[in-house]
Every structure is written in structure tokens, then in C-alpha cells.
Design an enzyme around this catalytic site. Structure first.
Site, PDB file in Angstrom:
ATOM      1  N   GLY A 185      11.464   1.864   3.611  1.00  0.00           N
ATOM      2  CA  GLY A 185      10.842   0.556   3.602  1.00  0.00           C
ATOM      3  C   GLY A 185       9.541   0.513   2.834  1.00  0.00           C
ATOM      4  N   LYS A 197       5.322  -2.501   8.156  1.00  0.00           N
ATOM      5  CA  LYS A 197       6.393  -1.802   7.454  1.00  0.00           C
ATOM      6  C   LYS A 197       7.659  -2.649   7.507  1.00  0.00           C
ATOM      7  CE  LYS A 197       8.367   2.036   9.040  1.00  0.00           C
ATOM      8  NZ  LYS A 197       8.582   3.480   9.323  1.00  0.00           N
ATOM      9  N   ILE A 201       0.817  -1.219   0.000  1.00  0.00           N
ATOM     10  CA  ILE A 201       0.000   0.000   0.000  1.00  0.00           C
ATOM     11  C   ILE A 201       0.850   1.268   0.000  1.00  0.00           C
ATOM     12  CG2 ILE A 201      -2.018  -1.044   1.082  1.00  0.00           C
ATOM     13  CD1 ILE A 201      -1.057   0.035   3.767  1.00  0.00           C
ATOM     14  N   GLY A 202       2.165   1.119   0.075  1.00  0.00           N
ATOM     15  CA  GLY A 202       3.027   2.304   0.051  1.00  0.00           C
ATOM     16  C   GLY A 202       4.487   1.903   0.122  1.00  0.00           C
ATOM     17  N   GLY A 221       8.469   3.942   0.785  1.00  0.00           N
ATOM     18  CA  GLY A 221       9.259   5.147   1.000  1.00  0.00           C
ATOM     19  C   GLY A 221      10.733   4.825   1.026  1.00  0.00           C
ATOM     20  N   GLY A 222      11.537   5.808   1.394  1.00  0.00           N
ATOM     21  CA  GLY A 222      12.968   5.631   1.392  1.00  0.00           C
ATOM     22  C   GLY A 222      13.460   4.645   2.435  1.00  0.00           C
ATOM     23  N   ASP A 250      11.048  13.971   8.965  1.00  0.00           N
ATOM     24  CA  ASP A 250      10.553  13.738   7.601  1.00  0.00           C
ATOM     25  C   ASP A 250       9.061  14.039   7.519  1.00  0.00           C
ATOM     26  OD1 ASP A 250      10.527  13.091   4.942  1.00  0.00           O
ATOM     27  OD2 ASP A 250      10.528  10.926   5.243  1.00  0.00           O
ATOM     28  N   VAL A 262       5.432  -0.753   2.830  1.00  0.00           N
ATOM     29  CA  VAL A 262       4.308  -0.927   3.747  1.00  0.00           C
ATOM     30  C   VAL A 262       3.271  -1.827   3.096  1.00  0.00           C
ATOM     31  CG1 VAL A 262       2.553   0.241   5.132  1.00  0.00           C
ATOM     32  CG2 VAL A 262       4.724   1.377   4.683  1.00  0.00           C
TER      33      VAL A 262
END
Length: 612
Positions: A324, A340, A318-319, A321-322, A437, A326
Site C-alpha cells: 500500500g 496507509k 510519504i512512502g 510498499g508492496g 517483513d 502511506v
């Protein structure tokens, strides 16, 4: 000669009474009785249950309703043009009295407890551009009379109890730019014309709807008159004997059986060989999952989470990022969780240790809750609550692309909630926590648009004696404070800068960095600083807000945002002061007194200059 005195005639009693009544009416009007539109709104209020006292300032003593909570009037005509009362916990009928507000352009009553039917008399609201009744319990048929609203641009009726069919006349609503009737009990064919421009998500959750849109079932054709089947002569009986002997038939069956077994075995071997390649999270040997106890809601056991984690595949992402990836994790009948998986690098090791040591004890309504963790030689994962509302980036920018404006109460709720979450990290945690962040994609939302700060990938603990901590420069492009990008020294003022950019996004509806714009305007914070220096900062505000929100509220948030994105960290306020300022809006029904605003802004400047 005697003089006769003339006696004046007496005034008739009924004329005297009439004159007295006229004087009384004139006196009442001079004393400030509310106008006709105010009386209509008072009648609407009388039919409502208002446990939170949202409508407490709707007073008959006012001459107009223009200063009432949730009401906005035209500056030129003093006519009511907006009624905006979302998330107000109001219960009652959608009164037909509202149809008397003939200049009304927007009626937003979403996320309340209204019931009953939409009055047919709403066809009189010919100026109406937005009708938002989402998330109520309104029932009955959708009135065909709404098709008379030729200026209607947004019709939001999702998550109610409507039944019946969609009026065919809706095909003529050519001004519609957003249409949503999902999650009701509607049936029948979807009309063509203007409604064909909307995709299946606008109609989802209505099991009885059908049409040509992708994802919806086709409508069954009308039954044609029954026709008697043509006479067919009986088939001739096959009288020839089989040419195969009994032994040949047995041999053929055995061969077929062995062939099927071989195919099944081959498929099993191939799936076994591919099994490890399909795994998204391989815990290996020695890995275990720990789930924290004492949560307010029921959570699955560690064993249940462990079993469900082994079934996670790419489709559950579902997502990313830098720090890891998710995944959404569904464990039996429990509420879904978010997993995550941290990347295997030095930064992720540090990030994991920080979150493990601190987030388990950090509890605030605007911070994503850590529910558990796993540390194994091959992978490290964190277990969070799953939040179904997406993130602020999706809310602001995807909604804008669909021409669905985000209401001011939602934007304000997000701004205040994020400020409170950061203030808690900076001033209530011991030792204090720097997020590092903050961005619109790291602010998650629940179904009620309550914000939650997530992704502590750069979170660091700072002792009360230290003012900064050195970390590898990360953050999201467009949100990173200039001193952090240069030196890697992160203070709480780095978070303040990022928060200011998020606040500018909420006010403008623009992204932090818009690559489609020229270099001069691509960076939102830099562009606003230039406009602010020229006294033109109000130009960046979303036109939907300029038309619906009082200037004093916009001035307040703009000043706060501009202070937060100052190039010098010493000019940025502390987050607890930002919270105090934003709470002025809720304390004074979204209309702070300008003298209070000026005093508070001066206090904000003093707090910034007093920081070490």
C-alpha cells in the site's frame, strides 16, 4: 685524654615538612590518583546535573579516565581522544576545561540540555575532527576561534539558541565535510569559500540568514549615497476629450463583465470534472472511519479524520510498499497521523484483517501504534501515529552519503529496540505474531531515534500449538530467510533472520543488497557468513565504530548477527535470548566482561539447538 662525642645536627623543621609533603605526593601518585586529563573531566562533571547517573563511574580513584562511560583513549598514548555522551539528559555548561584535552578528536554532546556559550578556548583543540552539539540550548555567538580547527570535518550545531552572524573566517574551513547550523537565530550573509559546498538545509530555520544558496533570500545590497532626482518638467495636461460616447462605454463594461463570468464558470466546470481524478482516497458510499479511544495523547474525532482524508492528494505521499501507499495526514491542530491505503488484492484483504484484529490490542513502545481504521467497499485504510524521524534505511545510507557518521549509542538503541519489539510479538502476544517483513525501511524513528516496527503487511497469527504458517512469499529482497523463499513456511525464525540482516546493516553501514558490488559481496548476509567462517567477520564493521567502540561490544553484536543469519533455522536463536544478550551492554556500561560474553553466547547456542 677525654674523647668528645660528636652530636649530629638536627634537621631544620621546614626541610622536614617539605620532605614529608614530597613523600605524601609520591604516595598518592602510587596509590592511583587520576591523571591530569581525568582531573579536567572531573571538573567538567562537577558543573553538570546528571539525574540518570550516566557519569557515576567517573571516579577519582582510577589512574586514567579511559574506562569511564563515554570516554575513549588512544591505545598507544592513553590520551583522551573521544568524548561521546549523547542522549544522557545532562544539564550544564560546555566547560572550558575540555579545551585542555589537546588530543581530543571527537566531542559529541548532542541531545542533552547544555546551555551557555561555546568557550573561545576550544581553538586549542587542534586535533578535533567532530564537534556535535545538536539539540541543546547553547546560546551566544558562534566563536570565530573555531576557524582555527583546521582538521574539523563535522560541525553540527543545529537546534540550539545561537545568534549573531556566521564568522567570515569559516570560509577557510576546507576540511569540513558536514556542516549544520539550522534552527538557530542567526542573521546576516552566509560566507563563501568552504561553506558554499553545503545546501540550504544546512542553514534552514534562521530567518535572518541570506545568501546565494537556493531556498534562502538574497541579501539586500548596501544602500548607495542618495542622489537628487533629475528635474522633470510637468506633464502636459491631456486636454482632448474622449472619442467614446456614454452608451459605448456602458456596452463595453457589460461585455467585459459577461466575459469574466464565462471564464469563471468554465474554470469551475473543469475543476468539477477533474475533482474525482485528483482524489487519492475515495471512500465511496458506506465507508466510515473508526478511531480507537483511550490513547495517551489527544486524537481527532472520526468525523474530523474523515473530512481530512477527503483532502489527501499525491503531494501527501510519504512512502509506498508492496502492500500500500502511506500518506501524511494533518487534522487541524492535532499531531500528524499516517494513513496507509492498502492495495485491492487478496493479500491486502488478509493483511488488513490481521492488522485490524491484532494491532488494535498490541501495545509495545517499539511497535507503531494503530489509531484507527476504515473499511469500505472501495478502499481499506489504517491510521497510525506519524513518526517524523524517517526510517533506519534513510538514517544509515543517506547519512553515509553526506559523510555524517551515525553514533554508536543510536545504532545500539535501534538494535535493542527492534529486538524487544520482535521478542514481544513472538513471546508475549497470544496468539503469537510473525512480522514477516522486517527490514531497515520498515523500522521507523522518532526525533530521539527510538525505533518502531511498522508494516505488518505479512503479519500472521500462529497458535501456540503451531510452529509455522503458510503465506504468500513476500518480504524485502536481501532480508528473506532461505527456507521462507523456498517453501513459504514462515516461523518466528524468519523474523530472526531478517533481524540479523538489519543488525549487520547497523554494524557495517552497508545495504542488505548492494548492486554496485560484485556478486561475491553484493549480498551482505552471505558475505558475512563467509568472513565469519574464516574468523574475519570484524572486517565488515564500519571504520567509525572500530575507532570508537570497544572490541568486546562489537564482538558481541557480530556473534549475535551471525547466529541470526544462519542458513539453518535451527541454528538461529529466539528473540528473547537476543534481547538478553544485547542488554548486557546497557547493564555493564557498554563494556561487558568477556567471561559473561562467552557464557551468554554459549547460552544462545543452547537456546537455538533446543528450539523445535
Amino acid at each position: 685524654m677525654a674523647r668528645v662525642a660528636m652530636v649530629p645536627k638536627c634537621i631544620a623543621p621546614n626541610r622536614l615538612l617539605h620532605l614529608s609533603l614530597l613523600l605524601l605526593v609520591l604516595h598518592c601518585s602510587i596509590c592511583g590518583a587520576v591523571n591530569s586529563e581525568g582531573l579536567l573531566l572531573q571538573s567538567f562533571k562537577q558543573g553538570l546535573i546528571d539525574p540518570a547517573g550516566v557519569l557515576s563511574n567517573w571516579n577519582n580513584s582510577d589512574t586514567t579516565p579511559c574506562n569511564w562511560k563515554g570516554v575513549l583513549c588512544s591505545n598507544s598514548t592513553i590520551a583522551v581522544i573521544f568524548i561521546n555522551l549523547p542522549f544522557a539528559n545532562l544539564t550544564g555548561n560546555v566547560s572550558s576545561k575540555l579545551a585542555g584535552l589537546k588530543y581530543l578528536e571527537r566531542l559529541s554532546l548532542h541531545h542533552n540540555r547544555f546551555f551557555g556559550e561555546i568557550p573561545d578556548s576550544f581553538s586549542n583543540l587542534t586535533s578535533l575532527r567532530v564537534l556535535n552539539l545538536r539539540n541543546n540550548s547553547i546560546s551566544g555567538n558562534i566563536p570565530q576561534s573555531l576557524s582555527a580547527l583546521k582538521n574539523l570535518r563535522i560541525l553540527e550545531l543545529a537546534n540550539n539558541e545561537f545568534h549573531g552572524s556566521i564568522p567570515e573566517s569559516f570560509s577557510a574551513l576546507t576540511s569540513l565535510r558536514y556542516f549544520n547550523i539550522s534552527n538557530n537565530h542567526l542573521i546576516g550573509n552566509i560566507p563563501g569559500g568552504a561553506l558554499r559546498r553545503f545546501n540550504a538545509s544546512s542553514f534552514a530555520g534562521n530567518a535572518g540568514l541570506c545568501g546565494v544558496l537556493g531556498g534562502l533570500p538574497s541579501c539586500a545590497p548596501s544602500p548607495s549615497p542618495a542622489v537628487a532626482p533629475a528635474f522633470e518638467p510637468p506633464q502636459a495636461v491631456w486636454s482632448h476629450k474622449s472619442s467614446l460616447s456614454g452608451g459605448q462605454i456602458v456596452l463595453l463594461c457589460v461585455s467585459l463583465f459577461l466575459f469574466v463570468k464565462f471564464v469563471i464558470l468554465a474554470i469551475f466546470i473543469m475543476r468539477w470534472m477533474r475533482k474525482d481524478n485528483d482524489l487519492e482516497i475515495s471512500l465511496g458510499s458506506g465507508g466510515k472511519i473508526v478511531m480507537f479511544q483511550g490513547a495517551a495523547k489527544a486524537l481527532p474525532s472520526s468525523k474530523e479524520v474523515l473530512q481530512a482524508t477527503r483532502l489527501i492528494r499525491k503531494k501527501h505521499i510519504i512512502g509506498e510498499g508492496g502492500y500500500g501507499v502511506v500518506y501524511k495526514l494533518q487534522v487541524n491542530d492535532y499531531p500528524p497521523l499516517a494513513i496507509k491505503k492498502l492495495k485491492t488484492c487478496l493479500e491486502s484483504e488478509r493483511s488488513f484483517e490481521n492488522e485490524l484484529d491484532t494491532l488494535g490490542t498490541v501495545k509495545h513502545r517499539n511497535l507503531v501504534k494503530l489509531r484507527g481504521f476504515c473499511s469500505s467497499p472501495s478502499v481499506k485504510i489504517l491510521v497510525y501515529d506519524f513518526l517524523p524521524g524517517g526510517n533506519v534505511d534513510q538514517l544509515l545510507h543517506h547519512a553515509t552519503e553526506e559523510n555524517l557518521p551515525v553514533d554508536w549509542p543510536i545504532r545500539y538503541r535501534i538494535a535493542l529496540g527492534v529486538a524487544r519489539g520482535l521478542a514481544y510479538l513472538h513471546h508475549s502476544c497470544e496468539p503469537r505474531i510473525i512480522h514477516g517483513d522486517v527490514s531497515s525501511s520498515n523500522i521507523l524513528l522518532d526525533n530521539e531515534f527510538e525505533p518502531y516496527l511498522s508494516d505488518f503487511g505479512l503479519a500472521k497469527l500462529v497458535s501456540t500449538n503451531d510452529t509455522h504458517v503458510t503465506m504468500t512469499v513476500g518480504g524485502t529482497f536481501g532480508y528473506v530467510a532461505p527456507e521462507f523463499a523456498k517453501s513459504g513456511h514462515a516461523t518466528d525464525k524468519v523474523d530472526v533472520y531478517s533481524y540479523g540482516v538489519v543488525l549487520l546493516e547497523l554494524l557495517s553501514g552497508r545495504r542488505a543488497v548492494d548492486e554496485s558490488m560484485s556478486d561475491e559481496y553484493a549480498n551482505l548476509a552471505g558475505w558475512v557468513r563467509e568472513l565469519h567462517n574464516c574468523g574475519r567477520a570484524l572486517e565488515i564493521v564500519d571504520p567509525n565504530l572500530r575507532d570508537t567502540v570497544k572490541d568486546v561490544a562489537l564482538d558481541l553484536l557480530l556473534e549475535v548477527a551471525c547466529h541470526c543469519v544462519s542458513l539453518s533455522s535451527y541454528d538461529r536463536p529466539q528473540m528473547n535470548k537476543v534481547v538478553e544478550l544485547l542488554e548486557l551492554l546497557s547493564d555493564t556500561a557498554s563494556s561487558p566482561i568477556r567471561s559473561s560474553l562467552t557464557t551468554s553466547l554459549e547460552s544462545l547456542q543452547r537456546s537455538a539447538s533446543a528450539d523445535p
